[in-house]
Design a protein around this motif. Sequence first.
Motif, PDB file in Angstrom:
ATOM      1  N   TYR A 113      12.170  42.476  26.791  1.00 19.94           N
ATOM      2  CA  TYR A 113      12.362  41.532  25.683  1.00 19.94           C
ATOM      3  C   TYR A 113      11.341  41.818  24.597  1.00 19.94           C
ATOM      4  CZ  TYR A 113      12.113  36.975  23.270  1.00 19.94           C
ATOM      5  OH  TYR A 113      12.072  35.975  22.338  1.00 19.94           O
ATOM      6  N   HIS A 114      11.830  42.000  23.373  1.00 21.96           N
ATOM      7  CA  HIS A 114      10.987  42.300  22.220  1.00 21.96           C
ATOM      8  C   HIS A 114      11.142  41.163  21.208  1.00 21.96           C
ATOM      9  CE1 HIS A 114      10.475  46.415  23.735  1.00 21.96           C
ATOM     10  NE2 HIS A 114      11.768  46.402  23.978  1.00 21.96           N
ATOM     11  N   PRO A 115      10.238  40.196  21.191  1.00 22.82           N
ATOM     12  CA  PRO A 115      10.429  38.998  20.353  1.00 22.82           C
ATOM     13  C   PRO A 115      10.519  39.271  18.862  1.00 22.82           C
ATOM     14  CG  PRO A 115       8.704  38.644  21.987  1.00 22.82           C
ATOM     15  CD  PRO A 115       9.035  40.094  22.030  1.00 22.82           C
ATOM     16  N   THR A 116       9.948  40.379  18.391  1.00 25.18           N
ATOM     17  CA  THR A 116      10.019  40.676  16.962  1.00 25.18           C
ATOM     18  C   THR A 116      11.356  41.280  16.562  1.00 25.18           C
ATOM     19  OG1 THR A 116       9.059  42.888  17.215  1.00 25.18           O
ATOM     20  CG2 THR A 116       7.518  41.055  16.860  1.00 25.18           C
ATOM     21  N   GLN A 117      12.173  41.642  17.548  1.00 25.26           N
ATOM     22  CA  GLN A 117      13.411  42.354  17.267  1.00 25.26           C
ATOM     23  C   GLN A 117      14.677  41.560  17.587  1.00 25.26           C
ATOM     24  OE1 GLN A 117      12.978  45.671  15.931  1.00 25.26           O
ATOM     25  NE2 GLN A 117      10.916  44.785  15.856  1.00 25.26           N
ATOM     26  N   ALA A 143       2.370  42.078  26.986  1.00 27.79           N
ATOM     27  CA  ALA A 143       1.593  40.840  26.887  1.00 27.79           C
ATOM     28  C   ALA A 143       0.630  40.881  25.695  1.00 27.79           C
ATOM     29  CB  ALA A 143       0.831  40.596  28.182  1.00 27.79           C
ATOM     30  N   LEU A 144       1.200  40.837  24.503  1.00 25.60           N
ATOM     31  CA  LEU A 144       0.397  40.727  23.288  1.00 25.60           C
ATOM     32  C   LEU A 144      -0.125  39.301  23.137  1.00 25.60           C
ATOM     33  CD1 LEU A 144       2.780  42.721  20.946  1.00 25.60           C
ATOM     34  CD2 LEU A 144       0.404  43.349  21.397  1.00 25.60           C
ATOM     35  N   HIS A 145      -1.296  39.152  22.540  1.00 21.86           N
ATOM     36  CA  HIS A 145      -1.858  37.818  22.325  1.00 21.86           C
ATOM     37  C   HIS A 145      -0.865  36.892  21.635  1.00 21.86           C
ATOM     38  CE1 HIS A 145      -6.454  38.810  22.577  1.00 21.86           C
ATOM     39  NE2 HIS A 145      -5.872  38.778  23.757  1.00 21.86           N
ATOM     40  N   GLU A 146      -0.233  37.425  20.597  1.00 20.27           N
ATOM     41  CA  GLU A 146       0.655  36.580  19.797  1.00 20.27           C
ATOM     42  C   GLU A 146       1.934  36.206  20.527  1.00 20.27           C
ATOM     43  OE1 GLU A 146       0.944  40.815  17.935  1.00 20.27           O
ATOM     44  OE2 GLU A 146      -0.520  39.592  19.028  1.00 20.27           O
ATOM     45  N   HIS A 147       2.158  36.779  21.706  1.00 12.26           N
ATOM     46  CA  HIS A 147       3.379  36.496  22.458  1.00 12.26           C
ATOM     47  C   HIS A 147       3.121  35.710  23.742  1.00 12.26           C
ATOM     48  CE1 HIS A 147       5.426  40.222  20.446  1.00 12.26           C
ATOM     49  NE2 HIS A 147       5.364  39.178  19.647  1.00 12.26           N
ATOM     50  N   LEU A 148       1.913  35.215  23.959  1.00 11.56           N
ATOM     51  CA  LEU A 148       1.616  34.522  25.211  1.00 11.56           C
ATOM     52  C   LEU A 148       2.467  33.264  25.367  1.00 11.56           C
ATOM     53  CD1 LEU A 148      -2.261  34.905  25.579  1.00 11.56           C
ATOM     54  CD2 LEU A 148      -0.423  36.371  26.422  1.00 11.56           C
ATOM     55  N   LEU A 154       9.854  32.121  27.826  1.00 13.12           N
ATOM     56  CA  LEU A 154      10.895  32.931  28.457  1.00 13.12           C
ATOM     57  C   LEU A 154      10.953  32.663  29.952  1.00 13.12           C
ATOM     58  CD1 LEU A 154      13.023  35.216  28.035  1.00 13.12           C
ATOM     59  CD2 LEU A 154      11.207  36.824  28.653  1.00 13.12           C
ATOM     60  N   ARG A 155       9.784  32.607  30.596  1.00 19.20           N
ATOM     61  CA  ARG A 155       9.753  32.343  32.037  1.00 19.20           C
ATOM     62  C   ARG A 155      10.399  30.988  32.343  1.00 19.20           C
ATOM     63  NH1 ARG A 155      10.323  34.732  36.431  1.00 19.20           N
ATOM     64  NH2 ARG A 155      12.149  33.438  36.054  1.00 19.20           N
ATOM     65  N   ALA A 156      10.143  29.994  31.512  1.00 21.91           N
ATOM     66  CA  ALA A 156      10.690  28.658  31.753  1.00 21.91           C
ATOM     67  C   ALA A 156      12.207  28.634  31.628  1.00 21.91           C
ATOM     68  CB  ALA A 156      10.067  27.665  30.771  1.00 21.91           C
ATOM     69  N   GLU A 157      12.772  29.514  30.793  1.00 20.82           N
ATOM     70  CA  GLU A 157      14.208  29.486  30.557  1.00 20.82           C
ATOM     71  C   GLU A 157      14.987  30.476  31.419  1.00 20.82           C
ATOM     72  OE1 GLU A 157      15.742  28.895  26.576  1.00 20.82           O
ATOM     73  OE2 GLU A 157      13.680  28.775  25.825  1.00 20.82           O
TER      74      GLU A 157
END
Length: 284
Positions: A113-117, A143-148, A154-157
């Motif tokens: 999963y790539h949140p910026t894309q 695990a980038l800082h900005e994606h913590l 994501l884990r919750a869903e």
Amino acid sequence: MHLSLLYRGRLSSCNYECAYCPFAKTYDSRAALRRDADDLARFVDWATQQRMDLSILFTPWGEGLVRRHYRDAMTRLSHLPQVRRVAIQTNLCVGMRWLDEVDTRTLALWCTYHPTQVSRAAFLARCRELARRGVRHSVGMVALHEHLDEIEALRAELPAHTPLWLNAYDERPPGYYDDAQIERLQRIDPHFRYNLDPAPSLGAPCLTGENVVSVDGDGNVKRCHFVAEPLGNLYDGSYAAQLRARTCPNSRCDCYIGYAHRPDLPFQRDYAGGVLERVPSFVL
């Protein structure tokens, strides 16, 4: 005999542009794509002729599933009786209709999963469709800082039975993660520290070169992607005489597709039956 093959052909183009990605971002010409397709067809023909059991992971520099020849290859391989598993690393951007033709008992997907894309909602919808179809898959993130926060969301869903693995950010400066962040990430992926702070590898036992090998588009065989020592060629059979137990020649191995094959680490046990696609054994 059982042989696992890590196949990386000539493909280097990707439809995503993640700033942190170590993979090459190049344009593949029509000629390069035709050559990659021909190479892949030759590999599939070789697999078709084998009597030994095979497991295959495609690890392209770019995104393979946007190319029909990779979808067709995986479909064909999934139906071969000697293929235990065929998997590919993918950003999961493609549609799902090609999966109508695969054998889901054999095929698996390693999805990142790539949140910026892509939006989380769109990515999760694709994961739900994989689950509906019974396609074995894992999901992962860098695990980038900005994606913590996004990792935890994501884990919750995701369904509880869908594994979520995490890779440490490769270009991180010293001290990039503090203790609280590491603990936070380990709650998501209990194996995160193996990627964050790899155990020394030099002299450690490793299955690569014994029953795991790396193969390129020309059929050249090496132990793994991270050891340059040639073992021969897949198509003339010269590699087979070189298969034997070896220890790792590198000081460290910080990539899952390398250290997962070390029997002194927990992955052969914890991921038994799902090492290539990064699916823990409790899911299978």
